[in-house]
Design a protein around this motif. Structure first.
Motif, PDB file in Angstrom:
ATOM      1  N   VAL A  76      35.506  27.175  67.638  1.00  0.00           N
ATOM      2  CA  VAL A  76      34.461  28.021  68.229  1.00  0.00           C
ATOM      3  C   VAL A  76      33.424  27.150  68.945  1.00  0.00           C
ATOM      4  N   PHE A  77      32.978  26.084  68.281  1.00  0.00           N
ATOM      5  CA  PHE A  77      31.968  25.206  68.886  1.00  0.00           C
ATOM      6  C   PHE A  77      32.521  24.522  70.142  1.00  0.00           C
ATOM      7  N   LEU A  78      33.745  23.991  70.046  1.00  0.00           N
ATOM      8  CA  LEU A  78      34.331  23.290  71.197  1.00  0.00           C
ATOM      9  C   LEU A  78      34.465  24.224  72.391  1.00  0.00           C
ATOM     10  N   SER A  79      34.958  25.439  72.146  1.00  0.00           N
ATOM     11  CA  SER A  79      35.149  26.358  73.269  1.00  0.00           C
ATOM     12  C   SER A  79      33.811  26.769  73.875  1.00  0.00           C
ATOM     13  N   LYS A  80      32.796  26.973  73.000  1.00  0.00           N
ATOM     14  CA  LYS A  80      31.467  27.310  73.533  1.00  0.00           C
ATOM     15  C   LYS A  80      30.911  26.163  74.383  1.00  0.00           C
ATOM     16  N   ALA A  81      31.094  24.947  73.888  1.00  0.00           N
ATOM     17  CA  ALA A  81      30.600  23.782  74.631  1.00  0.00           C
ATOM     18  C   ALA A  81      31.312  23.667  75.977  1.00  0.00           C
ATOM     19  N   LEU A  82      32.626  23.952  75.982  1.00  0.00           N
ATOM     20  CA  LEU A  82      33.390  23.884  77.230  1.00  0.00           C
ATOM     21  C   LEU A  82      32.911  24.932  78.225  1.00  0.00           C
ATOM     22  N   ARG A  83      32.487  26.096  77.719  1.00  0.00           N
ATOM     23  CA  ARG A  83      32.002  27.165  78.601  1.00  0.00           C
ATOM     24  C   ARG A  83      30.501  27.038  78.885  1.00  0.00           C
ATOM     25  N   GLY A  84      29.885  26.007  78.310  1.00  0.00           N
ATOM     26  CA  GLY A  84      28.439  25.825  78.508  1.00  0.00           C
ATOM     27  C   GLY A  84      27.599  26.836  77.769  1.00  0.00           C
ATOM     28  N   GLU A  85      28.149  27.443  76.701  1.00  0.00           N
ATOM     29  CA  GLU A  85      27.393  28.440  75.937  1.00  0.00           C
ATOM     30  C   GLU A  85      26.638  27.767  74.789  1.00  0.00           C
ATOM     31  N   LEU A  86      25.599  28.481  74.342  1.00  0.00           N
ATOM     32  CA  LEU A  86      24.778  28.000  73.237  1.00  0.00           C
ATOM     33  C   LEU A  86      25.584  28.043  71.942  1.00  0.00           C
ATOM     34  N   ILE A  87      25.511  26.974  71.135  1.00  0.00           N
ATOM     35  CA  ILE A  87      26.175  26.949  69.829  1.00  0.00           C
ATOM     36  C   ILE A  87      25.189  27.381  68.750  1.00  0.00           C
ATOM     37  N   GLU A  88      25.604  28.358  67.938  1.00  0.00           N
ATOM     38  CA  GLU A  88      24.759  28.836  66.838  1.00  0.00           C
ATOM     39  C   GLU A  88      25.208  28.212  65.525  1.00  0.00           C
ATOM     40  N   ILE A  89      24.251  27.674  64.761  1.00  0.00           N
ATOM     41  CA  ILE A  89      24.559  27.105  63.451  1.00  0.00           C
ATOM     42  C   ILE A  89      23.781  27.868  62.384  1.00  0.00           C
ATOM     43  N   TRP A  90      24.509  28.334  61.353  1.00  0.00           N
ATOM     44  CA  TRP A  90      23.850  28.998  60.219  1.00  0.00           C
ATOM     45  C   TRP A  90      23.309  27.918  59.290  1.00  0.00           C
ATOM     46  N   GLY A  91      21.994  27.820  59.193  1.00  0.00           N
ATOM     47  CA  GLY A  91      21.374  26.783  58.364  1.00  0.00           C
ATOM     48  C   GLY A  91      20.915  25.623  59.225  1.00  0.00           C
ATOM     49  N   ASP A  92      20.664  24.478  58.594  1.00  0.00           N
ATOM     50  CA  ASP A  92      20.098  23.336  59.321  1.00  0.00           C
ATOM     51  C   ASP A  92      21.168  22.361  59.819  1.00  0.00           C
ATOM     52  N   GLY A  93      22.443  22.735  59.659  1.00  0.00           N
ATOM     53  CA  GLY A  93      23.514  21.881  60.165  1.00  0.00           C
ATOM     54  C   GLY A  93      23.964  20.819  59.188  1.00  0.00           C
ATOM     55  N   SER A  94      23.376  20.845  57.975  1.00  0.00           N
ATOM     56  CA  SER A  94      23.735  19.824  56.979  1.00  0.00           C
ATOM     57  C   SER A  94      24.979  20.216  56.166  1.00  0.00           C
ATOM     58  N   VAL A  95      25.417  21.474  56.331  1.00  0.00           N
ATOM     59  CA  VAL A  95      26.589  21.950  55.589  1.00  0.00           C
ATOM     60  C   VAL A  95      27.809  21.099  55.947  1.00  0.00           C
ATOM     61  N   VAL A  96      28.430  20.521  54.926  1.00  0.00           N
ATOM     62  CA  VAL A  96      29.561  19.606  55.140  1.00  0.00           C
ATOM     63  C   VAL A  96      30.886  20.313  54.863  1.00  0.00           C
ATOM     64  N   ARG A  97      31.828  20.163  55.776  1.00  0.00           N
ATOM     65  CA  ARG A  97      33.166  20.710  55.590  1.00  0.00           C
ATOM     66  C   ARG A  97      34.211  19.620  55.814  1.00  0.00           C
ATOM     67  N   ASP A  98      35.421  19.960  55.381  1.00  0.00           N
ATOM     68  CA  ASP A  98      36.555  19.042  55.399  1.00  0.00           C
ATOM     69  C   ASP A  98      37.548  19.642  56.406  1.00  0.00           C
ATOM     70  N   TYR A  99      37.648  19.031  57.597  1.00  0.00           N
ATOM     71  CA  TYR A  99      38.449  19.603  58.678  1.00  0.00           C
ATOM     72  C   TYR A  99      39.861  19.011  58.676  1.00  0.00           C
ATOM     73  N   LEU A 100      40.836  19.894  58.581  1.00  0.00           N
ATOM     74  CA  LEU A 100      42.235  19.501  58.442  1.00  0.00           C
ATOM     75  C   LEU A 100      42.990  19.893  59.701  1.00  0.00           C
ATOM     76  N   HIS A 101      43.641  18.923  60.340  1.00  0.00           N
ATOM     77  CA  HIS A 101      44.375  19.265  61.553  1.00  0.00           C
ATOM     78  C   HIS A 101      45.591  20.123  61.231  1.00  0.00           C
ATOM     79  N   VAL A 102      45.860  21.098  62.100  1.00  0.00           N
ATOM     80  CA  VAL A 102      46.927  22.067  61.836  1.00  0.00           C
ATOM     81  C   VAL A 102      48.283  21.388  61.631  1.00  0.00           C
ATOM     82  N   SER A 103      48.539  20.292  62.319  1.00  0.00           N
ATOM     83  CA  SER A 103      49.844  19.621  62.137  1.00  0.00           C
ATOM     84  C   SER A 103      49.931  18.996  60.739  1.00  0.00           C
ATOM     85  N   ASP A 104      48.807  18.530  60.206  1.00  0.00           N
ATOM     86  CA  ASP A 104      48.789  18.017  58.833  1.00  0.00           C
ATOM     87  C   ASP A 104      48.980  19.164  57.834  1.00  0.00           C
TER      88      ASP A 104
END
Lengths: 262, 262
Positions: free
Chosen positions: B143-171
């Motif tokens: 969602v963030f990448l596509s918004k950035a590509l379209r030049g749209e504003l990115i919305e973050i819930w909270g202060d952006g400190s929320v940490v996640r573990d991103y797993l590539h689909v091929s993995d």
């Protein structure tokens, strides 16, 4: 004031009428027992889990302050890695009844987190005692005692080595009251006698109470029976100031007096 | 041979036709996502939990050998007591989605115990990657990448400190295949990158990939978002011989190539 409302657990309107103005709710309803729950897990889920979710929705709407829920210390843990079993023991139920009780505990925690609805879950061992139903598929103490009183053959699934933790009903009631009054942050408690009794020891205790030998026949064991279940009740002792008071021999004698008049 | 069956998950007859002769079933269905599941937990339960129970009944009838189930490493644990989070960590979900995933794991274990139906549950972190839906209420990376590509504003819930573990689909796909082939007694595995990325770091990574600054607006945090989620993936490494292979910067670059042609 005591009001008696008879209605269906799944009828959310009836539930809302019954609970209007109520501050404290003891949720003791189950449509299944461990041995029947695996015959139709979908029904177990829809009646007990979805039923409880409807109750929680009503509870938030009418402003209930606390729900005290009867969970199951005999089924949520599954085969024990250690006995007595503490609340922190892994939860690997071998029957739908235990999975649903556990899922209800998780939804209670979620409702506490999301809506501030307070709750305490009591994981009961095997309750027994005065005026217990004797024509039932559960409750070995009452079923065995009544059969012995009538001179009927007692059937045991397995070799009688299966150990259970028998909790007198008056001790169970006292724990519910203690949970209702509890001030603190713990939300799940084991409630048991703290002692284990094998089915063979149960038969011996009944034989001793009646003062005569008892006839037993052994049937094949049931796959969903865990071999041993004894609950660690330290948490309830320290947090709820609750302890079981009725020794098994005393509880058995008291139950006998209610059964002989049937 | 590839056969495509389109049908409703709750339609047990359709399911039985689709699964006749099948030995291995990947169960990847969910009708909810974490953020929507709390709006109607009863629907979450009836569609996903009862739906899965129906699948398990069919699986036993048609003789399926193994079910590989997509569980959720991001929601079953709830607020972490430690990171990275091992599979043995307490499970206190703060959303219905996580409770239902956990209950499904318990029923899988029960079916293994009762009927010998083999199963492996993979607790996925946050999958992302090529051809991911960008008009969705989940999937921050896409969602963030596509918004950035379209030049749209990115919305973050909270202060952006929320940490996640991103797993590539091929993995993720490789872990599903490893689980399908697995010989051993472990039935639940964390599957993640083993590394955490805050939402602010995610934005920085996208900014670096695109070579330009990105505009972000911060919204109030959501109560069901746990502050940090990084999975301990040692068990999958040792038992499944599986490891994540795609670094986040590489996965992001690959996803960008699929998004720019949209």
């Amino acid at each position: 004031m005591l009001e008696y409302h008879k209605g269906d657990f799944s009828d959310q309107d009836a539930m809302e009428q019954a609970l209007a103005g109520v501050e404290l709710c003891f949720h003791l309803i189950s449509t299944t027992i461990p041995s029947t729950s695996n015959l139709n897990p979908s029904l177990d889920i829809s009646s007990n889990l979805i039923g409880t979710l409807k109750l929680l929705e009503v509870a938030v709407r009418v402003g209930i302050r606390r729900i005290v829920f009867a969970s199951s210390g005999g089924t949520v843990y599954g085969p024990p890695q250690q006995t007595p079993i503490p609340e922190s023991h892994p939860t690997n139920p071998t029957c739908s009844y235990g999975i649903v009780k556990l899922a209800i505990e998780k939804y209670l925690a979620m409702y506490r987190f999301m809506y501030g609805l307070d709750s305490v879950a009591l994981r009961f061992a095997n309750p027994y005692g005065d005026r217990q139903r004797i024509k039932a598929a559960q409750g070995a103490a009452a079923v065995f005692l009544s059969k012995a009183l009538r001179g009927e053959l007692i059937e045991i699934w397995g070799d009688g080595s299966v150990v259970r933790d028998y909790l007198h009903v008056s001790d169970a009631v006292n724990s519910l009251l203690a949970a209702a009054m509890y001030v603190g942050n713990t939300s799940v408690f084991n409630i048991g006698s703290g002692q284990g009794l094998s089915l063979n020891e149960l038969v011996s205790a009944i034989s001793f109470e009646l003062g005569r030998p008892i006839e037993v026949v052994y049937r094949p064991r049931r796959s969903f029976d865990v071999p041993c279940n004894i609950l660690d009740i330290q948490m309830a002792a320290s947090e709820l100031s609750w302890r079981p008071l009725v020794a098994f021999s005393e509880g058995l004698a008291r139950m006998r007096r209610t059964l002989t008049v049937l």
